[in-house]
Design a protein around this motif. Structure first.
Motif: not given
Length: 171
Positions: A44-66
């Protein structure tokens, strides 16, 4: 059944050691591509961590870093994160999905990341095109666009819908 199948699918793909593909995006926890290979499947996909990020993180034009993601899960990351990651891992391109983009695909970070969204008219609520990517033997990428249907065609009543039957030839 879909969730059971999804939980067994690979989390990412690496094309010829140069193009990394995933559903979401990068993770601040990702330091080695071996970490992706080591992720247990099925799970199952966890709520946080590496697998969660690979599935749900997004690029953002206004962001530098994280930064925190407005979706309430995972992170957003800037173009600097993309450039650093690609250089550190000797990669040329990141390919991801997870966000509706108007033209079917959209570049980020100086064309070093592409968001590819294959569902035209997503959920019947958007007028977006869908996109598909082809990668040839030289790693040259090309895009095919699935044009969105017109709003009038999507919402036509069955008796108003254009006919798809070819009329008989007149004598």
């Amino acid at each position: 059944v879909f969730s059971d199948v999804f939980n067994c699918l690979p989390v990412s793909a690496l094309i010829d050691e140069k193009i990394l593909c995933m559903h979401g995006g990068l993770s601040p926890e990702l330091h080695s591509l071996q970490q992706i290979a080591d992720l247990p499947r099925p799970c199952d996909v966890p709520d946080m961590g590496l697998m969660c990020d690979l599935l749900w993180s997004d690029p953002d034009l206004k962001t530098q870093g994280w930064a925190d993601n407005e979706r309430g899960v995972s992170f957003v990351f800037g173009a600097d994160v993309v450039s650093n990651f690609l250089e550190q891992h000797d990669l040329d391109l990141l390919v991801r999905a997870h966000q509706v983009v108007e033209d079917g695909y959209e570049f980020f970070a100086g064309r070093r990341l592409v968001t590819l969204f294959s569902a035209p008219n997503y959920c019947g609520e958007f007028d977006n095109a869908g996109g598909m990517i082809s990668v040839d033997e030289n790693l040259m990428c090309s895009f095919q666009i699935l044009k969105p249907s017109t709003r009038s065609a999507r919402f036509a009543k069955p008796d108003e819908a254009p006919s798809t039957v070819t009329p008989p030839k007149s004598a």
